[in-house]
Design a protein around this motif. Structure first.
Motif, short mmCIF file in Angstrom:
data_model
loop_
_atom_site.label_atom_id
_atom_site.label_comp_id
_atom_site.label_asym_id
_atom_site.label_seq_id
_atom_site.Cartn_x
_atom_site.Cartn_y
_atom_site.Cartn_z
N UNK A 92 18.18 7.75 -11.15
CA UNK A 92 17.05 8.43 -11.80
C UNK A 92 16.24 7.48 -12.68
N UNK A 93 16.92 6.58 -13.40
CA UNK A 93 16.19 5.65 -14.29
C UNK A 93 15.32 4.70 -13.48
N UNK A 94 15.88 4.12 -12.42
CA UNK A 94 15.11 3.20 -11.57
C UNK A 94 13.97 3.96 -10.90
N UNK A 95 14.24 5.20 -10.50
CA UNK A 95 13.22 6.01 -9.83
C UNK A 95 12.00 6.22 -10.73
N UNK A 96 12.27 6.48 -12.02
CA UNK A 96 11.16 6.67 -12.97
C UNK A 96 10.37 5.38 -13.16
N UNK A 97 11.10 4.25 -13.20
CA UNK A 97 10.41 2.97 -13.35
C UNK A 97 9.50 2.69 -12.15
N UNK A 98 10.00 3.00 -10.95
CA UNK A 98 9.18 2.79 -9.75
C UNK A 98 7.94 3.66 -9.79
N UNK A 99 8.12 4.92 -10.16
CA UNK A 99 6.97 5.85 -10.24
C UNK A 99 5.95 5.40 -11.28
N UNK A 100 6.44 4.76 -12.36
CA UNK A 100 5.55 4.28 -13.42
C UNK A 100 4.99 2.89 -13.14
N UNK A 101 5.24 2.38 -11.92
CA UNK A 101 4.73 1.07 -11.48
C UNK A 101 5.22 -0.07 -12.37
N UNK A 102 6.48 -0.01 -12.75
CA UNK A 102 7.07 -1.08 -13.55
C UNK A 102 7.16 -2.37 -12.72
N UNK A 103 7.15 -3.52 -13.40
CA UNK A 103 7.23 -4.79 -12.67
C UNK A 103 8.69 -5.15 -12.36
N UNK A 104 8.86 -6.31 -11.69
CA UNK A 104 10.20 -6.73 -11.26
C UNK A 104 11.14 -6.92 -12.43
N UNK A 105 10.67 -7.55 -13.49
CA UNK A 105 11.54 -7.83 -14.64
C UNK A 105 12.06 -6.55 -15.27
N UNK A 128 0.77 -1.23 0.00
CA UNK A 128 0.00 0.00 0.00
C UNK A 128 0.81 1.28 0.00
N UNK A 129 2.14 1.19 -0.11
CA UNK A 129 2.95 2.41 -0.17
C UNK A 129 2.88 2.98 -1.58
N UNK A 130 2.63 4.27 -1.67
CA UNK A 130 2.52 4.91 -2.98
C UNK A 130 3.84 4.83 -3.74
N UNK A 131 3.80 4.53 -5.05
CA UNK A 131 5.03 4.41 -5.83
C UNK A 131 5.92 5.66 -5.77
N UNK A 132 5.32 6.85 -5.78
CA UNK A 132 6.16 8.06 -5.77
C UNK A 132 6.89 8.21 -4.44
N UNK A 133 6.31 7.68 -3.35
CA UNK A 133 7.01 7.71 -2.06
C UNK A 133 8.17 6.71 -2.04
N UNK A 134 7.97 5.54 -2.63
CA UNK A 134 9.06 4.57 -2.73
C UNK A 134 10.20 5.14 -3.55
N UNK A 135 9.87 5.77 -4.67
CA UNK A 135 10.90 6.34 -5.53
C UNK A 135 11.69 7.42 -4.80
N UNK A 136 11.04 8.15 -3.91
CA UNK A 136 11.70 9.26 -3.23
C UNK A 136 12.52 8.81 -2.03
N UNK A 137 12.22 7.65 -1.46
CA UNK A 137 12.85 7.28 -0.19
C UNK A 137 13.86 6.14 -0.27
N UNK A 138 13.65 5.14 -1.13
CA UNK A 138 14.56 3.99 -1.16
C UNK A 138 15.89 4.41 -1.78
N UNK A 139 16.98 4.07 -1.10
CA UNK A 139 18.32 4.39 -1.60
C UNK A 139 19.00 3.18 -2.24
N UNK A 140 18.86 2.02 -1.63
CA UNK A 140 19.49 0.81 -2.17
C UNK A 140 18.71 -0.40 -1.68
#
Length: 492
Positions: A435-448, A359-371
């Motif tokens: 930045x590339x991974x951050x955009x993918x997270x915000x766009x709700x990309x899957x694991x692959x 339930x965590x919003x994708x934009x929050x994950x993109x902004x907070x996860x470092x590694x």
């Protein structure tokens, strides 16, 4: 003349005298600072002339541990008196008891002490005591693999379990519900904690004891097996002033050890570091450590919420299990805290989608996860008995080496207990959120999709374990056993 009895452990430890070799002349070690008058009693007990070897305190402690800890399971007498009553086992023990200082010679006590001493000697992480209708089986988990070391009469099960319950301060009368406790022990000067868990089963209570060596908590990041890229990625994230650092992997893959090693790097007395764990596995000087207690409402979420009112700089959450804990961790990172935690997923990219599913919003994950670090542990080949073998065509394709490349297989010798393996080494993959991974997270990309970008130059778990096989650190079979899911995508 009958063979002289060896020195009692309590005498050796108290007076600083240890028997090193016994022949016509007894060679004994004398600890630095010990009273030489103890040699008079030593000579009387051994009935031999003495040759005295001075030992420093560290050398004496090492010899003490080796000499008295090597008896192992020989303390488990096959002729145990099965009629020993439970009342004889219920005396109180001090908060810290020394395994080798056996004051009470009751057979069940000697059995338990022998099992734990043998487990420590073999480097086991867990002791399993399993009652069945016809036998009581004791198994040790050594380097991640269980092996049977003892089979006794099933009538001994309640005696042994009750004695361990007494040592762990558990209710010996309650056999219907699971119980958890802890035993603090020393073995020849070495401190260790034994985490005890009981579980009611059809043939009696099952018992699992996890052995926690306090010195393992002091491992540096360089000692864990990180590749150069993964190590620098992890270190870089730990230097960030805020954000979330995640370590993922199955149970027993070393996630907690990795987090503690990271905290040790940050523990320089200039930061307030607080943890919420279930349970607290290692006591670390300089860290404020809190244990989860769900019976009184002390969950990860409640503990984390309270910790944030304690002016922390760095927070370690043992595990993110639910959406509430995930939301609080994200909010903590947004308000200037560095949060370290674990998630149970199969790979690094899976941790991102797992948090999203909580339930965590994708934009929050993109902004907070470092590694995000994913890890496994593989058994290391014994250097004394490993033997070379050329790679056949199928194996060469699996490991990505030329056919005929020299690989190594396990053989087995006295040094490794005839297993062919000695110790384990970590296998890691790391996703640095750019930045590339951050955009993918915000766009709700899957694991692959996330993995394809993050590991376009390699560095996955499968890549790393192939490198270990090619370098002769482990075997093909061991690499497949540990990273089966990741290796399954390779066509043979």
């Amino acid at each position: 003349m009958s063979a002289p009895a060896p020195l009692a452990y309590a005498f050796a430890k108290k007076h600083g005298v240890i028997l090193l070799e016994l022949s016509d002349v007894a060679q004994v070690g004398l600890r630095d600072g010990a009273d030489p008058l103890a040699l008079i009693e030593t000579r009387r007990a051994l009935r031999r002339p003495l040759q005295v070897l001075p030992l420093s305190r560290p050398e004496f402690e090492q010899r003490l541990s080796q000499t008295y800890g090597s008896a192992g399971l020989s303390a488990a007498d096959d002729s145990l008196d099965e009629s020993v009553g439970l009342d004889s086992l219920a005396e109180n023990l001090p908060a810290t008891a020394d395994l080798l200082d056996v004051v009470d010679d009751a057979p069940v006590i000697r059995l338990i002490n022998g099992i734990i001493a043998e487990a420590v000697r073999q480097g086991a992480s867990d002791i399993h005591v399993e009652p069945f209708e016809t036998a009581l089986v004791v198994r040790l988990r050594v380097d991640g693999v269980l092996k049977e070391v003892l089979s006794l009469s099933h009538r001994l099960a309640p005696l042994l379990v009750s004695r361990v319950k007494v040592m762990a301060r558990l209710d010996i009368a309650e056999k219907r519900i699971p119980q958890d406790g802890r035993i603090s022990l020393t073995l020849g000067g070495r401190s260790l904690d034994v985490r005890v868990s009981t579980l009611p089963a059809r043939a009696g209570e099952r018992l699992v004891m996890r052995i926690l060596h306090q010195d393992q908590a002091a491992l540096g990041l360089e000692e864990l097996g990180f590749s150069t890229h993964a190590l620098e990625t992890f270190r870089g994230a730990l230097r960030e002033p805020n954000g979330i650092v995640l370590v993922t992997g199955p149970t027993g893959s070393g996630k907690t050890t990795s987090l503690y090693s990271g905290l040790a790097m940050l523990n320089d007395a200039t930061r307030n570091i607080l943890t919420i764990e279930d349970p607290v596995e290692y006591a670390i000087k300089g860290l404020g450590q809190t244990q989860v207690n769900t019976k009184v409402g002390m969950t990860f979420a409640a503990g984390l919420r309270a910790i944030l009112r304690q002016d922390p700089d760095i927070v370690m959450v043992g595990e993110i299990r639910d959406g509430e804990t995930a939301q609080i961790a994200v909010q903590a990172s947004l308000t200037g805290h560095l949060v370290l935690s674990t998630v149970h997923t199969n790979n690094a990219a899976g941790a991102i989608t797992r948090l999203r599913d909580m339930g965590v919003e994708p934009f929050l994950l993109a902004a907070t996860i470092r590694v995000v670090i994913a890890q496994r542990l593989v058994r290391r080949l014994c250097p004394a008995c490993r033997h070379p073998t050329p790679a056949d065509l199928a194996t060469a394709r699996l490991i990505n080496v030329p056919p005929g490349h020299t690989l190594y297989r396990n053989a087995g010798c006295a040094e490794c207990g005839n297993t062919g393996f000695a110790g384990r080494i970590g296998v890691y993959e790391a996703i640095r959120i750019d930045d590339r991974i951050r955009r993918l997270i915000s766009d709700m990309a899957d694991e692959d999709a996330i993995s394809a970008v993050a590991f376009e130059k390699g560095g996955t778990l499968a890549d790393e374990v192939r490198r270990y096989v090619a370098e002769g650190l482990t075997t093909v079979e061991e690499s497949i056993r540990v990273t089966r899911q990741e290796m399954a995508h390779v066509d043979l």
